[in-house]
Design an enzyme around this catalytic site. Sequence first.
Site, PDB file in Angstrom:
ATOM      1  N   ASN A  82      23.317 -16.376  13.488  1.00 27.07           N
ATOM      2  CA  ASN A  82      23.119 -14.920  13.541  1.00 27.07           C
ATOM      3  C   ASN A  82      22.527 -14.609  14.906  1.00 27.07           C
ATOM      4  O   ASN A  82      21.377 -14.247  15.045  1.00 27.07           O
ATOM      5  CB  ASN A  82      22.231 -14.422  12.396  1.00 27.07           C
ATOM      6  N   CYS A  83      23.381 -14.771  15.892  1.00 26.01           N
ATOM      7  CA  CYS A  83      22.882 -14.789  17.261  1.00 26.01           C
ATOM      8  C   CYS A  83      22.948 -13.403  17.880  1.00 26.01           C
ATOM      9  O   CYS A  83      23.913 -12.670  17.713  1.00 26.01           O
ATOM     10  CB  CYS A  83      23.698 -15.752  18.110  1.00 26.01           C
ATOM     11  N   GLY A  84      21.899 -13.088  18.609  1.00 24.01           N
ATOM     12  CA  GLY A  84      21.852 -11.813  19.312  1.00 24.01           C
ATOM     13  C   GLY A  84      22.546 -11.829  20.650  1.00 24.01           C
ATOM     14  O   GLY A  84      22.428 -10.878  21.412  1.00 24.01           O
ATOM     15  N   GLY A  85      23.279 -12.899  20.963  1.00 28.24           N
ATOM     16  CA  GLY A  85      24.156 -12.806  22.115  1.00 28.24           C
ATOM     17  C   GLY A  85      23.939 -13.768  23.259  1.00 28.24           C
ATOM     18  O   GLY A  85      24.665 -13.717  24.240  1.00 28.24           O
TER      19      GLY A  85
END
Lengths: 346, 123
Positions: A82-85
């Site tokens: 669930n990566c913020g980028g």
Amino acid sequence: MTGTEIETTGTETGAVFVRPGSGGWGNGLLLDPANGKDVVLSVTGGGIHPVAARIAELTGTTAVDGFTTSIPDEKVLAAVINCGGTARIGVYPRKRIPTVDIYPGGPGGPLAEFITEDIFVSDVGVKQIEPRASDGSTPAAAPVADEGPTAAERLAAAKAAAAPVGGGAFARVSGVFVRFGEIVGSIVNTFLASGRQTVQLVLTTILPFMAYVSLLLGIVNYTGVAKWIATVLSPIATNPVGLIVIGIIGALPFLSPILGPGAAIAQVIGTLMGSQIAIGALPVQYALPTLFAINGQVGCDFIPVGLALGEAKPETVAVGTPAVLLSRLITAPTAVIIAYLVSFGL
Amino acid sequence: MTPYYESTILRSGEETADLLAGGVLILYADPIPDALESVSVVHSPSGPPAAKMEPGHVLTVGDQQVRLVRVGEIANDNLASLGHVVVYLDPGEDAALLPGAVHASGPLGVPAAGATLTLAAGS
């Protein structure tokens, strides 16, 4: 998801296809739990994410929390993030581990170059995970034995999230529209792709070929080499052996590409033979063998382009061109002989 | 101002220097998956954040300070759940803000193990 499916038999494993969500990136990933890849790594924090649990459930693998458990890369079927980028979005694709992002991210951050469509898909929810069983059936939703109680709870959460919202008449009507839209979309896409391919082919192959032929034609016409060869050969055209020789000379691999454009041999000898036959100096049986004798070189200038039009690789063109040129050396005189033999009845 | 988040740097991965040279600092709380070790600065927070990061807050690492300019929408969630923040240093006015990132002004070096990391409201 209905309750009945949970009780179906077996613990057989199956592949799943993970689609990107509506705001997602990528074409989707096929996750096949083969070659000992039996772990879905949930790199989401806070235990095992429902998406990881769902993938594990459908593939018969185990979902583990990547933050608390260390798993060798070769056992990892996929990493759910669930990566913020920036970080996780890049490190798993860099290791060529199929990466499923819960969030709608795309290539970005310092590791953007590793984030490619064949290894990454984003905006994935439980609904984006579809079974792809090898026998075409929906695989049994059987939790594997070695999952702990925490994982089991997560599975229940995953099932709840997978339950369809709404249903009934609305779903049927919208299903018709969706299907219609899909058909229209696929037709438009096909036309668009073929148009794009046509323009591409014209630009990259046909136009350069025309330029090349123009150049060759100019050289051949300017030097007069083809006309000179035709003039030299025309006296021997009046007997069958001479026609075979013309066929062979026209098909010589180093001559045929420059005799092809402009068709000087066909013009000179064809006209000569035609007029001879017309005035009765030669029997009409000569027409067919002459036709084959003067056309042995036809298309020999076109072979590389023809192969390129067939989307041949450069290696194929390099091997194929001499192969065709040499084969002409055999087929051209053979064609003359066959034409001569079948002309007896005329 | 009293910090609302305090932590101790444990180790820095071998690629963190390159990343910092490119203006990116990736923080994670221990423990983390092996795949993330090389790019991450791993720290050990003393407790959960007592407040949310906001523009104007100050991030202190060792004796270096940077001021937060923009905070991505899930950056605070990441900090609370994973001790995870990605700090983009001086990314430029028009750089896109990734959801998990914070933009900050000022330079940072590779932090030494044992250094203190704090977040505090700006003074």
